[in-house]
Design a protein around this motif. Structure first.
Motif, short mmCIF file in Angstrom:
data_model
loop_
_atom_site.label_atom_id
_atom_site.label_comp_id
_atom_site.label_asym_id
_atom_site.label_seq_id
_atom_site.Cartn_x
_atom_site.Cartn_y
_atom_site.Cartn_z
N GLY A 35 0.80 -1.22 0.00
CA GLY A 35 0.00 0.00 0.00
C GLY A 35 0.83 1.27 0.00
N ILE A 36 1.86 1.33 0.83
CA ILE A 36 2.67 2.54 0.91
C ILE A 36 3.48 2.74 -0.36
N THR A 37 3.91 1.65 -0.99
CA THR A 37 4.61 1.79 -2.27
C THR A 37 3.71 2.42 -3.31
N VAL A 38 2.45 1.98 -3.37
CA VAL A 38 1.49 2.59 -4.30
C VAL A 38 1.27 4.06 -3.95
N LEU A 39 1.16 4.37 -2.66
CA LEU A 39 0.97 5.77 -2.25
C LEU A 39 2.15 6.63 -2.68
N LEU A 84 -7.79 9.35 -11.85
CA LEU A 84 -7.49 7.99 -11.39
C LEU A 84 -6.35 7.98 -10.38
N THR A 85 -5.22 8.60 -10.72
CA THR A 85 -4.04 8.50 -9.85
C THR A 85 -4.25 9.19 -8.52
N GLN A 86 -4.87 10.38 -8.52
CA GLN A 86 -5.03 11.08 -7.26
C GLN A 86 -6.19 10.52 -6.46
N GLY A 93 -4.81 6.01 0.82
CA GLY A 93 -4.17 6.55 2.01
C GLY A 93 -5.11 6.56 3.21
N ILE A 94 -6.35 6.95 2.99
CA ILE A 94 -7.32 6.95 4.09
C ILE A 94 -7.66 5.53 4.52
N GLY A 164 8.81 15.40 3.10
CA GLY A 164 8.51 14.42 4.14
C GLY A 164 8.35 13.02 3.58
N ALA A 165 7.76 12.92 2.38
CA ALA A 165 7.57 11.62 1.74
C ALA A 165 8.90 10.96 1.41
N TRP A 166 9.86 11.75 0.95
CA TRP A 166 11.17 11.16 0.62
C TRP A 166 11.88 10.66 1.87
N VAL A 167 11.83 11.43 2.95
CA VAL A 167 12.46 10.98 4.19
C VAL A 167 11.79 9.71 4.70
#
Length: 419
Positions: A35-39, A84-86, A93-94, A164-167
């Motif tokens: 899931g987080i990889t897709v996010l 679609l992507t967003q 994410g929710i 923040g996403a990269w970290v």
């Protein structure tokens, strides 16, 4: 008190739940791995859709920064791409929130384990865990707040969430490399009869004297999955649209389409919120200023109506995850406006400025491929009627597959060429 005192969080005896164990944690971890990889991937393509390498208007990262290596010209096909992507990014994410919270709960004893570092390698692992947990909480919290409260972080949400996403993802990848093989082995051994099972007595994770169970670990997983499904059902309708929009109880703009008639579909910013003065948008006062290679032209609404008009059926898809159904727009092609100022062929990038006085994205930049697309319009009508003030009267931009905030409303100026 000693570290083994059961009254201390650092003591294994403090944590009494019989649910904690390698199998429970491994299942949750594998779900989050996917899931987080897709996010992360959908978040990156959303950032690319804002064209941060085109102009500092859409992003304040100087020269894209070292993390902008992946950026590309966001395509206009398929026209529902950003929808679609967003929609996937926000809805997933929710829906993952219960899984994330369950995962953090399952490993919380390790966060209090003493000593803090038994070796250099162990110290590095603990630091990576702090980045992992802190990054996850930061990304999910800021994302949910932005979705639910719209422009809570005007001008700062995008860089905050991006960096923040990269970290977070760097810590996530390091953790996944270390833990995924063991997690897969644990889950496989529990499912394969006749094979040895992973020990349930992992120090710091399984209680040495657990309380009596009131629910099985599989039952707990079903509860977590049910909570995720509930959030999915009460969120997904905002991007799917139609009758399902009424099921999006926990999503912004998730109820029935507001108002009625041709202009009765979702908006983020009203004319009042944006500080639009009705005098400036009147027939007599409003003029569109178009600048390019051969100079500047000024066009009133009547002048625009004398130009060739074209129609496009396109949705509006917002970074908050909601989107509209396809609306029928009619207006002047952006590439035809570029031709008025010297770009008869190969129209360039365009810088769009709005009459908007308050709120984010008062200006936006569109790529050349977006300008050249025959469906990209300076729209004057929607669904057969004039745009309403809240939908951008007297003129707004509409571009296939672009984020909603780049479909600028109350357009005052178009500057084609070098920005």
């Amino acid at each position: 008190m000693r570290d083994d005192d059961p009254r201390l969080p650092s003591s294994p005896g403090f944590w009494r739940s019989p649910l904690r164990g390698p199998w429970f944690t491994s299942v949750l971890g594998l779900v989050l791995l996917v899931g987080i990889t897709v996010l992360f991937v959908t978040g990156l393509v959303s950032y690319a859709a804002y064209n941060p390498d085109l102009s500092p208007v859409n992003d304040q990262t100087p020269d894209k920064g070292v993390l902008g290596f992946y950026l590309f010209a966001w395509p206009t096909d398929p026209y529902w791409l950003y929808r679609l992507t967003q929609g996937l990014h926000v809805t997933l994410g929710i829906a993952l929130i219960p899984v994330l919270l369950a995962k953090l709960w399952s490993v919380v004893p390790k966060l209090f384990a003493l000593p803090p570092a038994r070796s250099l390698a162990h110290a590095l692992e603990r630091i990576s865990l702090l980045l992992l947990v802190g990054g996850a909480l930061f990304e999910f919290t800021t994302g949910v707040l932005n979705v639910q409260l719209d422009y809570l972080f005007p001008g700062s949400f995008y860089p905050l969430h991006f960096y923040g996403a990269w970290v977070f993802f760097a810590a996530f990848v390091a953790h996944a490399v270390l833990k995924t093989p063991a997690a897969l082995r644990t889950v496989r051994e529990r499912r394969t009869p006749g094979e040895p099972r992973s020990p349930e007595g992992e120090p710091g994770l399984v209680s040495p004297r657990p309380d009596a169970p009131t629910v099985s670990r599989r039952g707990a997983l079903r509860f977590v999955g049910g909570a995720s499904l509930l959030l999915f059902v009460t969120t997904a309708g905002q991007s799917i649209g139609g009758a399902l929009r009424r099921t999006a109880l926990l999503a912004p703009h998730g109820g029935p389409d507001p108002g009625g008639g041709p202009n009765g579909f979702q908006i983020n910013k009203t004319a009042v919120y944006a500080g639009i003065d009705p005098v400036e948008t009147g027939q007599e006062a409003w003029r569109l200023v178009v600048t390019g290679r051969t100079g500047t032209v000024r066009l009133g609404r009547a002048d625009l109506l004398r130009l060739p008009l074209h129609s496009s059926a396109l949705p509006i898809a917002c970074v908050e995850g909601w989107s509209t159904a396809d609306q029928w727009w009619r207006g002047v092609r952006l590439r035809d406006l570029a031709a008025l100022v010297g770009y008869e062929t190969d129209p360039p990038d365009v810088f769009v400025e709005s009459l908007q006085r308050r709120g984010a994205f008062r200006r936006a930049a569109l790529r050349a491929n977006q300008v050249a697309d025959p469906r990209s319009l300076l729209a004057l009508y929607v669904n057969g009627e004039d745009l309403s003030p809240d939908h951008g009267y007297p003129a707004r931009v509409i571009v296939p597959a672009a984020p909603g905030v780049l479909n600028t409303k109350w357009v005052a100026r178009l500057t084609f060429g070098d920005l």
